[in-house]
Design a protein around this motif. Structure first.
Motif, short mmCIF file in Angstrom:
data_model
loop_
_atom_site.label_atom_id
_atom_site.label_comp_id
_atom_site.label_asym_id
_atom_site.label_seq_id
_atom_site.Cartn_x
_atom_site.Cartn_y
_atom_site.Cartn_z
N TYR A 1 45.89 16.06 39.79
CA TYR A 1 44.23 16.47 40.39
C TYR A 1 44.26 17.52 40.41
CZ TYR A 1 46.75 15.66 44.88
OH TYR A 1 47.34 14.72 45.83
N PHE A 2 43.13 18.33 40.52
CA PHE A 2 42.81 20.34 40.86
C PHE A 2 43.29 20.43 42.51
CE2 PHE A 2 39.93 19.23 37.18
CZ PHE A 2 40.45 20.95 35.88
N THR A 3 44.28 21.50 41.93
CA THR A 3 45.03 22.34 43.33
C THR A 3 44.39 23.46 43.16
OG1 THR A 3 47.11 21.86 42.21
CG2 THR A 3 46.80 20.11 43.66
N TYR A 4 45.19 24.09 44.89
CA TYR A 4 44.70 25.38 44.59
C TYR A 4 45.91 25.97 45.89
CZ TYR A 4 40.62 24.91 42.00
OH TYR A 4 39.46 24.23 41.11
N GLY A 5 46.16 27.07 45.55
CA GLY A 5 47.98 27.37 46.27
C GLY A 5 48.51 26.71 46.86
N ALA A 6 48.98 26.42 45.56
CA ALA A 6 50.47 25.64 45.52
C ALA A 6 51.75 25.85 45.33
CB ALA A 6 50.13 24.11 44.41
N SER A 7 52.51 25.78 45.43
CA SER A 7 53.68 26.52 45.26
C SER A 7 54.42 26.90 44.04
CB SER A 7 54.54 25.98 46.31
OG SER A 7 55.54 24.71 45.57
N ASP A 8 53.98 25.98 42.66
CA ASP A 8 54.85 26.50 41.71
C ASP A 8 53.95 26.78 41.16
OD1 ASP A 8 52.98 24.18 41.79
OD2 ASP A 8 53.55 23.46 39.85
N ASP A 9 53.20 27.28 41.17
CA ASP A 9 50.74 28.01 40.70
C ASP A 9 51.39 29.34 41.00
OD1 ASP A 9 50.34 26.09 39.06
OD2 ASP A 9 48.13 25.65 40.14
N PHE A 10 52.21 29.67 42.03
CA PHE A 10 52.18 31.16 43.42
C PHE A 10 53.84 31.56 41.95
CE2 PHE A 10 55.12 33.31 46.41
CZ PHE A 10 54.06 33.93 46.79
N ALA A 11 54.79 30.25 41.78
CA ALA A 11 55.84 30.66 41.81
C ALA A 11 55.45 32.07 40.61
CB ALA A 11 57.16 29.88 41.93
N TYR A 12 54.68 30.86 39.34
CA TYR A 12 54.42 31.09 38.29
C TYR A 12 53.45 32.54 38.08
CZ TYR A 12 52.99 30.46 33.23
OH TYR A 12 52.99 30.72 32.03
N GLY A 13 52.39 32.72 38.99
CA GLY A 13 51.02 33.85 39.20
C GLY A 13 51.42 34.55 39.08
N ARG A 14 52.21 34.46 41.00
CA ARG A 14 52.59 35.24 41.53
C ARG A 14 53.79 35.75 41.19
NH1 ARG A 14 49.87 36.73 46.36
NH2 ARG A 14 51.32 38.81 46.35
N GLY A 15 54.54 35.44 41.23
CA GLY A 15 56.42 35.82 40.91
C GLY A 15 56.41 35.93 39.57
N ALA A 16 55.78 36.04 38.58
CA ALA A 16 56.25 35.35 37.58
C ALA A 16 57.33 35.03 37.18
CB ALA A 16 56.16 37.23 37.11
N VAL A 17 57.57 33.94 37.27
CA VAL A 17 58.28 32.83 36.74
C VAL A 17 58.39 32.17 35.98
CG1 VAL A 17 60.32 31.30 37.55
CG2 VAL A 17 59.64 33.03 39.76
N GLU A 18 59.07 32.62 34.76
CA GLU A 18 57.84 31.86 33.97
C GLU A 18 58.50 30.28 33.07
OE1 GLU A 18 59.73 32.71 29.36
OE2 GLU A 18 60.49 33.52 30.32
N PHE A 19 58.82 29.47 34.26
CA PHE A 19 59.52 28.20 34.45
C PHE A 19 58.70 28.06 35.63
CE2 PHE A 19 61.53 29.14 30.68
CZ PHE A 19 61.61 28.15 29.87
N ALA A 20 58.28 26.83 36.09
CA ALA A 20 58.25 26.12 37.20
C ALA A 20 57.28 24.70 37.02
CB ALA A 20 56.86 27.49 37.96
#
Length: 412
Positions: free
Chosen positions: A352-371
């Motif tokens: 479902y739609f989520t905001y502020g999640a850890s995997d999105d943070f790692a991908y979007g802020r941390g630029a972790v290519e695979f999250a």
């Protein structure tokens, strides 16, 4: 295993009965597979009521309701023409039975030093001791990650496992960010066991593992409330403490999230308002230059979810994310063990739609290519309370999937 006498077992149960939430009269309801038309309403309901698992189009939704909430939720389902059944008529006896079993197993099967237990769920203090024992016993390859203190004053730690090769790529796994998802923690412990035992795995990458990402909540779920999900930091409503730590990361925080303090997905007063989340997020950013894989382990749903949670629009490397999760990689490796079929989906469409999640943070802020977020198998009365007998089968089937994912990511 030596069985405890009924008298001893009764003493153990009565000793903590006054503090432990009984869930007497609570029900667990399960809907028919949801239609696309019903999903917007169910998503809004999930902000107020305690939905379990992963409601989505074509999948049933499971919700735990108090005696007061039951008629409200049933009426809402009827208005939506969503058929449903009573999966558990009274959750109270099952909670008590499982608690008694847990107390008995703790006495009859104590944890051995430097050994993780997979025949029962370990408490926070045992897990923290195991982390330190592993580091002390393997000083050349293991070091404790001092992440800081929880709101409640618990010092919490992860573990770094490495052969010490300079410039090594890194992979991260965290578990139990939602307190009641006990089945996730043994998966992190199994990863530790495997990497400690196998130098070739440490040659692949540096491994960072955090077995309990929500120490206050996890501890509270053992001592007071089996189905506690959030942190334990007070809110403006004295009756509704806690923040959903997986809505508290500094990535699109509060975009569309509820402001109801009693909601199971209450996002907190601001991004990183929870000290546990801030510590974890800042550490991920500190190692982001070398971090190529981020995995959050949750339960339940038998799903491998990839970013983003706020949109169904594909991210630039969506084909690689899917290939690593499925094909010859993670989901297939899991299925090869016992036939359990994990699906690989975008978080927003699969969950479902989520905001502020850890995997999105790692991908979007941390630029972790695979999250990714892994949702493990369900078990018990409605999904979140699997019996201890399920621990070993789950870790046995999930570990090959985790390893396949790491190998794919590092090769690509």
């Amino acid at each position: 295993m030596k069985l405890l006498s009924s008298a001893v077992l009764l003493f153990l149960v009565l000793g903590s009965a006054l503090a432990y939430k009984s869930y007497s009269g609570y029900q667990v309801l399960k809907t028919a597979p949801l239609t696309a038309a019903a999903m917007p309403y169910v998503s809004r309901m999930s902000q107020r009521f305690d939905f379990w698992g992963t409601p989505g189009v074509g999948r049933p939704a499971t919700v735990m309701v108090s005696p007061e909430e039951a008629p409200v939720v049933v009426a809402a389902f009827n208005r939506m023409r969503v058929s449903h059944e009573v999966l558990v008529a009274d959750l109270g006896p099952q909670v008590e039975t499982q608690r008694a079993e847990r107390e008995a197993l703790k006495v009859s099967s104590p944890r051995k030093p430097r050994t993780a237990s997979y025949d029962r769920f370990m408490e926070f203090v045992e897990i923290d001791a195991h982390i330190h024992e592993t580091a002390d016993g393997n000083p050349a390859i293991a070091s404790v990650l001092d992440l800081g203190f929880s709101y409640g004053g618990l010092e919490f730690h992860g573990l770094k496992l490495s052969n010490g090769q300079p410039g090594q790529k890194a992979v991260w796994f965290d578990c139990a960010i939602h307190a009641r998802e006990w089945l996730s923690t043994p998966v992190c412990l199994r990863i530790i066991d495997e990497v400690v035992a196998n130098p070739a795995l440490r040659d692949l990458a540096d491994w960072y593992i955090l077995p309990v990402a929500n120490p206050d909540g996890y501890d509270y779920s053992f001592t007071d409330d089996r189905f506690w999900r959030k942190t334990r930091r007070p809110t403006a409503d004295a009756n509704c403490p806690g923040t959903d730590p997986n809505r508290n990361f500094d990535f699109l925080w509060d975009a569309g999230n509820p402001t109801d303090y009693c909601s199971e997905v209450y996002p907190g007063t601001g991004a990183f308002s929870e000290p546990e989340v801030a510590a974890m997020g800042n550490f991920i950013l500190d190692i982001a230059d070398n971090l190529v894989l981020y995995v959050a382990v949750h339960s339940y749903g038998e799903m491998i979810l990839y970013p983003y949670g706020h949109t169904v629009e594909p991210v630039p490397n969506v084909d690689q994310l899917i290939a690593a999760g499925t094909g010859t990689a993670s989901a297939d490796a899991i299925a090869a063990v016992a036939g359990t079929a994990y699906t690989v989906e975008n978080s927003a469409s699969g969950l479902y739609f989520t905001y502020g999640a850890s995997d999105d943070f790692a991908y979007g802020r941390g630029a972790v290519e695979f999250a990714y977020t892994f949702e493990l198998s369900a078990g018990g009365s409605g999904g979140f309370d699997p019996p201890a007998s399920q621990i070993q089968p789950v870790v046995d089937e999930v570990w090959p999937g985790m390893l396949a994912l790491v190998e794919y990511v590092l090769a690509n």
